[in-house]
Write a protein that holds these residues in place. Structure first.
Motif, PDB file in Angstrom:
ATOM      1  N   MET A   1       3.695 -31.291  10.983  1.00 18.96           N
ATOM      2  CA  MET A   1       3.856 -30.346  10.499  1.00 18.96           C
ATOM      3  C   MET A   1       4.608 -29.604   9.989  1.00 18.96           C
ATOM      4  O   MET A   1       5.428 -29.039  10.862  1.00 18.96           O
ATOM      5  N   ARG A   2       5.341 -29.385   9.171  1.00 25.19           N
ATOM      6  CA  ARG A   2       6.425 -28.079   8.505  1.00 25.19           C
ATOM      7  C   ARG A   2       6.108 -27.128   8.076  1.00 25.19           C
ATOM      8  O   ARG A   2       4.572 -26.836   7.528  1.00 25.19           O
ATOM      9  N   HIS A   3       6.431 -26.007   8.286  1.00 21.08           N
ATOM     10  CA  HIS A   3       6.510 -24.630   8.108  1.00 21.08           C
ATOM     11  C   HIS A   3       7.016 -23.841   6.744  1.00 21.08           C
ATOM     12  O   HIS A   3       8.804 -23.772   7.129  1.00 21.08           O
ATOM     13  N   LEU A   4       6.950 -23.690   5.892  1.00 22.81           N
ATOM     14  CA  LEU A   4       7.865 -22.784   4.778  1.00 22.81           C
ATOM     15  C   LEU A   4       7.572 -21.138   4.712  1.00 22.81           C
ATOM     16  O   LEU A   4       6.065 -21.518   4.635  1.00 22.81           O
ATOM     17  N   VAL A   5       8.717 -20.250   5.397  1.00 22.49           N
ATOM     18  CA  VAL A   5       8.068 -19.148   5.860  1.00 22.49           C
ATOM     19  C   VAL A   5       8.336 -17.981   4.527  1.00 22.49           C
ATOM     20  O   VAL A   5       9.656 -17.902   4.913  1.00 22.49           O
ATOM     21  N   ILE A   6       7.958 -17.636   3.186  1.00 24.21           N
ATOM     22  CA  ILE A   6       8.836 -16.838   2.517  1.00 24.21           C
ATOM     23  C   ILE A   6       8.371 -15.413   2.902  1.00 24.21           C
ATOM     24  O   ILE A   6       7.418 -14.141   2.853  1.00 24.21           O
ATOM     25  N   ILE A   7       9.652 -14.666   2.915  1.00 24.13           N
ATOM     26  CA  ILE A   7       9.880 -12.969   3.098  1.00 24.13           C
ATOM     27  C   ILE A   7      10.481 -12.148   2.431  1.00 24.13           C
ATOM     28  O   ILE A   7      11.374 -13.051   0.778  1.00 24.13           O
ATOM     29  N   CYS A   8       9.312 -11.383   1.512  1.00 27.36           N
ATOM     30  CA  CYS A   8       9.741 -10.988   0.522  1.00 27.36           C
ATOM     31  C   CYS A   8       9.861  -9.392   0.744  1.00 27.36           C
ATOM     32  O   CYS A   8       9.022  -8.773   1.326  1.00 27.36           O
ATOM     33  N   ASP A   9      11.281  -9.222   1.319  1.00 22.88           N
ATOM     34  CA  ASP A   9      11.515  -8.200   1.821  1.00 22.88           C
ATOM     35  C   ASP A   9      10.906  -6.711   0.611  1.00 22.88           C
ATOM     36  O   ASP A   9      11.271  -6.689  -0.154  1.00 22.88           O
ATOM     37  N   GLY A  10      10.682  -5.527   1.678  1.00 22.75           N
ATOM     38  CA  GLY A  10      10.027  -4.856   1.518  1.00 22.75           C
ATOM     39  C   GLY A  10       9.065  -4.836   0.648  1.00 22.75           C
ATOM     40  O   GLY A  10       8.450  -3.413  -0.526  1.00 22.75           O
ATOM     41  N   MET A  11       8.326  -5.941   0.492  1.00 24.86           N
ATOM     42  CA  MET A  11       7.253  -6.401  -0.976  1.00 24.86           C
ATOM     43  C   MET A  11       6.395  -4.715  -0.685  1.00 24.86           C
ATOM     44  O   MET A  11       5.900  -5.096  -1.996  1.00 24.86           O
ATOM     45  N   SER A  12       5.408  -4.635   0.681  1.00 26.49           N
ATOM     46  CA  SER A  12       4.285  -4.075   0.298  1.00 26.49           C
ATOM     47  C   SER A  12       4.918  -2.720   0.014  1.00 26.49           C
ATOM     48  O   SER A  12       6.052  -1.987   0.231  1.00 26.49           O
ATOM     49  N   ASP A  13       3.672  -2.069  -0.117  1.00 31.58           N
ATOM     50  CA  ASP A  13       4.243  -0.135  -0.963  1.00 31.58           C
ATOM     51  C   ASP A  13       3.057   1.339  -0.230  1.00 31.58           C
ATOM     52  O   ASP A  13       2.131   0.455   0.126  1.00 31.58           O
ATOM     53  N   SER A  14       2.925   2.127  -0.856  1.00 25.51           N
ATOM     54  CA  SER A  14       2.233   3.079  -1.121  1.00 25.51           C
ATOM     55  C   SER A  14       1.427   3.067  -2.272  1.00 25.51           C
ATOM     56  O   SER A  14       1.945   2.677  -3.180  1.00 25.51           O
ATOM     57  N   PRO A  15       0.607   3.050  -2.295  1.00 27.80           N
ATOM     58  CA  PRO A  15       0.010   3.888  -3.550  1.00 27.80           C
ATOM     59  C   PRO A  15       0.704   3.877  -4.724  1.00 27.80           C
ATOM     60  O   PRO A  15       0.723   5.357  -4.751  1.00 27.80           O
TER      61      PRO A  15
END
Length: 388
Positions: A1-15
């Motif tokens: 099994m191969r794994h790709l981890v995509i890290i989107c820096d700071g993507m989450s936020d507050s409303p």
């Protein structure tokens, strides 16, 4: 099994009231990310361990599975490692932003452009006799080495003190041991203001000594090879110290003008040679630090279209069933305050043939209902590797 981890820096936020009480992630048009959530498994990851300040240095080290109390000593040495410079045990490394000051001495911007080679030479000529060395980087991101420096100082990241007096926020010593180091940084700031024009200065923060990082493969014995793709020195340096292969993508800038498609292509190619690919994308974080929610939404939509959709299309078109894709931010970055947050981040895991858990879109709120629950950062990679 191969794994790709995509890290989107700071993507989450507050409303944000400006977008109807939605977060930028929820407001963005992200059909590929939503498809990952709808066809896969979801949950949340606590990427900032208790007692640590929220930031990409802490979060990414923890996400890779390292015990921070044994393997982390600040941002600076991770960035220096990306340059190939081998620190001495007595070297103190710091991140050093080129900042812009307002006429009355406040920090107007954490991004003051680039240093010219002549400016770098002039600064080094002034600070080298004082036991310091400037290691120039890309754009506004640089590093400072202080020989025989002490980490017994308090430093403030410039993006957390915009519009505040610079001289009042310069590093200060925690103990008498840190006094000479704090003095060095004060002199660096003063020297840089005299040498640089247009109200620019060097701002040092993220101090630390060379960390003791065991090879990543020793932490996760089921892996045979691992690689990292990133446009920022912090992540490349972390990868180098962890023994990962550093893969370059054409046009990867570590900013909002990065070449998203080239990163996706590099990741797809790397899956032919490695069983863990750590793909880091900085753009959403940079937009948040500028307080620009429209730019953040645009960056998220570019990631969705050029990276996530491209990867999923490649895997589905070629009927590849032995690749598992994980998508998550490393931490929230709050656009309203321009600062990092420490709340858990949304996770989606996709693989051809996986039985979905009923989450219908990829947002901070929706992923809380996922079957993976709340995962501590150090358990993320083991959970991903063992997932059925």
């Amino acid at each position: 099994m191969r794994h790709l981890v995509i890290i989107c820096d700071g993507m989450s936020d507050s409303p944000m009231p400006e977008i109807g009480g939605l977060t930028p992630l929820a407001a963005a048009d992200t059909p590929a990310m939503d498809s990952m959530a709808r066809e896969g498994l979801c949950g949340m990851v606590a990427t900032i361990p208790e007692g640590y300040e929220a930031g990409s240095d802490v979060a990414n080290t923890a996400i890779l599975g390292y015990n921070l109390s044994m393997s982390f000593d600040g941002r600076g040495p991770l960035e220096v490692a990306a340059s190939g410079y081998d620190m001495l045990p007595t070297d103190l490394a710091l991140r050093c932003n080129l900042i812009t000051l307002s006429p009355d001495g406040r920090i107007a911007d954490f991004d003051g452009g680039s240093l010219s080679s002549s400016e770098t030479r002039a600064i080094n000529a002034a600070i080298n006799p004082q036991g310091m060395r400037l290691l120039p980087g890309a754009d506004f991101r640089h590093n400072i080495l202080i020989h025989h420096g002490s980490s017994q100082i308090i430093c403030t990241p410039p993006h957390q003190c915009l519009q505040r007096s610079a001289t009042e926020l310069l590093p200060r010593a925690l103990t008498s041991e840190g006094e000479s180091t704090a003095d060095c940084i004060h002199r660096l700031f003063e020297i840089s203001t005299h040498i640089l024009n247009d109200h620019r200065a060097l701002w040092a923060w993220g101090a630390g000594h060379r960390p003791n990082l065991p090879p990543l493969l020793s932490l996760h014995p089921s892996l045979h090879s691992a690689a990292v793709i990133s446009g920022v020195s912090l992540i490349r340096g972390l990868g180098r110290l962890a023994g990962m292969k550093i893969i370059s993508a054409v046009g990867a800038t570590g900013n909002t003008n990065t070449n998203y498609s080239a990163k996706a292509e590099a990741a797809i190619e790397a899956l032919n040679h490695h069983d863990l690919i750590y793909l880091h994308i900085e753009a959403p974080d940079e937009a948040s630090h500028r307080g620009d929610y429209r730019l953040k939404i645009k960056a998220i939509e570019e990631i969705d279209r050029c990276v996530v959709a491209a990867v999923l299309n490649h895997l589905q078109t070629n009927h590849i069933r032995d690749v598992r894709v994980a998508l998550l931010p490393d931490h929230p970055t709050i656009t309203a305050s321009r600062c990092h947050g420490d709340a858990p981040v949304p996770l989606a895991v996709w693989q051809c043939g996986i039985v979905p858990d009923g989450v219908d879109c990829y947002t901070e709120e929706a992923c809380q209902a996922g079957s993976l629950g709340l995962i501590e950062a150090h358990d993320f990679i083991p959970t991903l590797l063992k997932m059925l």
